[in-house]
Design a protein around this motif. Structure first.
Motif, PDB file in Angstrom:
ATOM      1  N   ALA A   1     -35.147 -27.587 -16.729  1.00 52.41           N
ATOM      2  CA  ALA A   1     -34.969 -28.057 -15.346  1.00 52.41           C
ATOM      3  C   ALA A   1     -33.559 -28.575 -15.123  1.00 52.41           C
TER       4      ALA A   1
ATOM      5  N   ASN B   1     -41.351 -20.928 -13.634  1.00 53.33           N
ATOM      6  CA  ASN B   1     -42.289 -22.032 -13.573  1.00 53.33           C
ATOM      7  C   ASN B   1     -43.436 -21.690 -14.526  1.00 53.33           C
TER       8      ASN B   1
ATOM      9  N   GLY C   1     -44.985 -27.017 -15.179  1.00 54.60           N
ATOM     10  CA  GLY C   1     -44.234 -27.470 -14.014  1.00 54.60           C
ATOM     11  C   GLY C   1     -43.152 -26.496 -13.584  1.00 54.60           C
ATOM     12  N   GLU C   2     -42.333 -26.984 -12.661  1.00 60.09           N
ATOM     13  CA  GLU C   2     -41.263 -26.185 -12.070  1.00 60.09           C
ATOM     14  C   GLU C   2     -40.056 -26.104 -13.013  1.00 60.09           C
ATOM     15  N   THR C   3     -39.486 -24.940 -13.123  1.00 60.62           N
ATOM     16  CA  THR C   3     -38.298 -24.670 -13.937  1.00 60.62           C
ATOM     17  C   THR C   3     -38.496 -25.159 -15.375  1.00 60.62           C
ATOM     18  N   THR C   4     -39.605 -24.775 -15.964  1.00 56.65           N
ATOM     19  CA  THR C   4     -39.911 -25.233 -17.315  1.00 56.65           C
ATOM     20  C   THR C   4     -39.714 -24.156 -18.373  1.00 56.65           C
TER      21      THR C   4
ATOM     22  N   ARG D   1     -44.148 -16.132 -11.776  1.00 57.01           N
ATOM     23  CA  ARG D   1     -43.579 -17.375 -12.301  1.00 57.01           C
ATOM     24  C   ARG D   1     -42.068 -17.489 -12.091  1.00 57.01           C
TER      25      ARG D   1
ATOM     26  N   TYR E   1     -38.616 -18.310 -10.905  1.00 56.40           N
ATOM     27  CA  TYR E   1     -38.156 -19.412 -10.067  1.00 56.40           C
ATOM     28  C   TYR E   1     -36.761 -19.150  -9.485  1.00 56.40           C
TER      29      TYR E   1
END
Length: 172
Positions: free
Chosen positions: A94, A117, A121-124, A163, A165
């Protein structure tokens, strides 16, 4: 940013009001300066990709920061960018996802960073774009750094497409 070089051999193609004799670099200096400015990101990204390819087969280990122990996705990206380009990156995907410049998926070049994502979570998750919708990454504990290149595991696959991002270009 475009990559490659531009032939400035025909001064008629230049804006004569701006590039009048004596106001700027001579034609040779201008051509060399422009070529360096345009090709520097490409050279950085090429070096990143070359280094990333040497990491294929290294164990994937969550929290790993060095090839000898294994690397997780962000550890892999950090290690490659530091060794290939001298660019230090933060530890987490992230955080890395906020560095450099955002680029559209259609503008990806080999060596650019791609982010996903995951259920965490986001940007993982992060990887390094290879070209043709393929990327190199440290997929999961117990696996090895690899190129996702077949139609089931490439960025075009249902798994990675939903997924995806974004992408970033990080150059010195």
């Amino acid at each position: 940013m475009a990559t490659g070089s531009v032939d400035l051999g025909d001064p008629g193609r230049l804006d004569r009001d701006v590039f009048t004799a004596g106001n700027f670099l001579d034609q040779g200096q201008l051509q060399q300066s422009f070529r360096v400015a345009v090709s520097a990101p490409h050279a950085t990204l090429s070096g990143v990709l070359e280094k990333a390819e040497t990491m294929i087969g290294v164990p994937s280990l969550w929290g790993g920061n060095a090839p000898a122990q294994g690397l997780d996705c962000s550890g892999f990206v950090r290690y490659v960018y530091e060794k290939a380009a001298g660019i230090p990156l933060p530890r987490l995907s992230a955080q890395i996802g906020r560095k450099g410049s955002a680029i559209a998926q259609s503008e990806l070049h080999p060596g650019d960073l791609v982010f996903f994502n995951t259920p965490r979570g986001e940007t993982t998750h992060a990887g390094i774009h290879v070209g043709e919708q393929r990327f190199i990454h440290a997929p999961k504990r117990g696996a090895f750094i690899r190129i996702e290149s077949n139609r089931i595991e490439s960025m075009k696959s249902a798994y990675w497409t939903c997924r995806y991002y974004g992408a970033r270009r990080v150059v010195a």
